[in-house]
Design an enzyme around this catalytic site. Structure first.
Site, PDB file in Angstrom:
ATOM      1  N   ASP A 190      52.182  43.811  25.041  1.00  0.00           N
ATOM      2  CA  ASP A 190      50.729  43.626  24.915  1.00  0.00           C
ATOM      3  C   ASP A 190      50.403  42.244  24.325  1.00  0.00           C
ATOM      4  O   ASP A 190      51.302  41.533  23.875  1.00  0.00           O
ATOM      5  CB  ASP A 190      50.172  44.740  24.012  1.00  0.00           C
ATOM      6  CG  ASP A 190      48.690  44.996  24.232  1.00  0.00           C
ATOM      7  OD1 ASP A 190      48.073  44.363  25.110  1.00  0.00           O
ATOM      8  OD2 ASP A 190      48.139  45.850  23.505  1.00  0.00           O
ATOM      9  N   ASP A 255      40.489  47.292  27.725  1.00  0.00           N
ATOM     10  CA  ASP A 255      40.716  48.736  27.659  1.00  0.00           C
ATOM     11  C   ASP A 255      39.561  49.522  28.285  1.00  0.00           C
ATOM     12  O   ASP A 255      38.399  49.119  28.205  1.00  0.00           O
ATOM     13  CB  ASP A 255      40.847  49.182  26.191  1.00  0.00           C
ATOM     14  CG  ASP A 255      42.115  48.638  25.543  1.00  0.00           C
ATOM     15  OD1 ASP A 255      42.887  47.937  26.221  1.00  0.00           O
ATOM     16  OD2 ASP A 255      42.313  48.913  24.344  1.00  0.00           O
TER      17      ASP A 255
END
Ligand SMILES: *[C@@H]1O[C@H](CO)[C@@H](O)[C@H](O)[C@H]1NC(C)=O
Ligand SMILES: *[C@@H]1O[C@H](CO)[C@@H](O)[C@H](O)[C@H]1NC(C)=O
Length: 472
Positions: A190, A255
């Site tokens: 990430d 997200d």
């Protein structure tokens, strides 16, 4: 010639609209880890963000119970048990500064053995850099201190790695070897830049060498481990070329979670994600990744990496997911159509019968087998263009056999209720010609046509057709 000049300037509207551009068939091909289909499973972040999986419950016992559902309710159709943030020790590594599991929560080798025994896979989550607290430790097999490969903080309790230091590679290699020895199958990396910039930490502007080093380190272990990179990755060159040559999937945007307990997400977040997928696939076409000549990585032609649309919400009911059943079916159709990783964000312990029926649908899974290699691209009704439209059409393929998949969608907000629209895409719009029998994957009925497809859809509804050449 006057007419030609006007056409070139786009001034002869009729002439421009009539001529849809020819269809460039886009494939994914083989990704850097040697696989030909995106991973399917579950990732813990959705339930962590929604607090259905509390911090106290984020441990092997609970997650084992959750992931048992992949083998049970979901019949092994979805195999990845993906641990997101929080499985590892957060502020220091082991004696050599390697990322280690938080043994108050997980014993990763033991959990991997358990999951493998059920034919499931285990995924872990990491972020760039070595720990600031490990500066005086030496990299495994060297006399080099972690401080030697480290620059300033990256805001994640870790340093910005010096990519030009020869032993930076050795630190990443030592981690990859350890993950391989534990039996890890999937690594989510990430906070990769360029792309993930506006996130409140302090990332260096270009971490693409970190992705290249991780890919090389994984290859050196000899174990197949999927590398998924996140989160808002730059789609311009040269970066897209780096991602597709080194990562097996790349996130297309931020997200999808609402970050409140209920619901997990909503339709507007789904549409934001789909809009970003549209930009991603249009960029892939603009970069000519349909052509073997432009292939950057291993294997044959194609993009070489799957899009990751973040987790999908299909299993849980409307109260939990924030989506109507029509919208959940639309999510599933679009995630399949995109050749995206099919990772659920739902709470697997609160399955909804309709959601289970969607996810285990034999025809949907067969369609996913086709789109594993053929990601859909937009072909606007009436023009064949590639813009975002509130009522839109997409095509995946055709394959050399002539087979293709069409998705028609009405993106109007289903809760607003009313907006039934007819969505029609001619075969000319879609860029194909001939006579086809098209099977409505969820409607379970076929139509044979040589003109195109047309359907009446309420807001939030989509339909997926699987088309093969008609016999006569
Ligand atoms: C590393 O060692 C030096 C010298 O002993 C010490 O001053 C420093 O605090 C140590 N750093 C860390 C992160 O332990
Ligand atoms: C949705 O599922 C949850 C959990 O199983 C349940 O509490 C809730 O009543 C359900 N909502 C509806 C509308 O069925």
């Amino acid at each position: 010639m006057l007419l030609l000049t006007l056409t070139n300037l786009g001034l002869v509207a009729g002439a421009v609209a009539a001529a849809a551009t020819s269809l460039k068939v886009v494939t994914i091909g083989t990704t850097p880890d040697g696989t030909t289909a995106p991973i399917r499973g579950w990732n813990s972040w959705g339930t962590q963000a929604g607090k259905y999986l509390s911090d106290a419950d984020y441990n092997e016992g609970h997650v084992r119970g959750i992931c048992d559902r992949l083998a049970g309710d979901l019949r092994g159709n979805y195999r990845l048990c993906g641990l997101d943030s929080g499985w590892s020790v957060g502020d220091h590594g082991d004696d050599h500064g390697r990322i280690s599991y938080d043994d108050s929560r997980f014993d990763i080798p033991r959990f991997a053995r358990y999951l493998h025994g059920k034919k499931l896979l285990i995924g872990i989550y990491i972020v760039p850099g070595a720990f600031l607290n490990d500066f005086n430790k030496t990299i495994e097999g060297t006399n080099t201190k972690i401080s030697d490969i480290c620059g300033a903080t990256n805001g994640l309790a870790r340093c910005r790695l010096k990519y030009d230091h020869p032993d930076t590679e050795k630190w990443i290699d030592s981690n990859a070897r350890q993950f391989a020895s534990w039996g890890v199958d999937y690594i989510k990396l990430d906070f990769i830049t360029p792309g993930s910039n506006d996130n409140g930490v302090d990332l260096p502007p270009d971490e693409s060498p970190e992705v290249q080093l991780w890919h090389r380190a994984i290859a050196k272990t000899g174990r197949r481990m999927t590398l998924a990179i996140s989160w808002k990755l730059d789609r311009s060159k040269p970066y897209f070329d780096i991602w597709r040559a080194n990562a097996d999937s790349m996130r297309v945007d931020q997200d999808i979670q609402s970050y409140s307990r209920t619901p997990f997400t909503d339709w507007s977040r789904v549409l934001r994600t789909l809009g970003n997928y549209l930009e991603w696939i249009n960029a892939a076409v603009a970069h000519e990744y349909y052509s073997d000549h432009h292939r950057a990585g291993s294997g044959g032609g194609g993009i070489g990496t799957h899009p990751n649309l973040d987790t999908m919400y299909v299993l849980n009911n409307g109260t939990l997911s924030g989506l109507s059943l029509d919208q959940r079916r639309s999510v599933f159709i679009h995630w399949i159509g995109s050749s995206a990783e099919l990772n659920l964000g739902d709470d697997l312990e609160q399955p909804d019968p309709d959601g289970l029926a969607l996810l285990n649908d034999h025809d949907a899974l067969a369609a996913a087998g086709f789109t594993a290699n053929y990601p859909m691209q937009p072909r606007n009704p009436g023009s064949g263009g590639n813009a975002w439209l509130a009522q839109n059409a997409w095509i995946a393929g055709p394959a050399p056999s002539g087979e293709f998949i069409v998705v028609l969608a009405n993106y109007d907000d289903g809760d607003a209720g009313t907006q039934t629209k007819t969505v029609s895409a001619s075969f000319a719009d879609l860029g194909v010609s001939g006579k086809y029998t098209c099977f409505d994957v969820f409607g379970k009925k076929s139509v044979t046509t040589q003109s195109g497809l047309s359907v009446s859809l309420k807001g939030g509804q989509s339909v997926m057709y699987r088309c093969t050449r008609a016999k006569h």
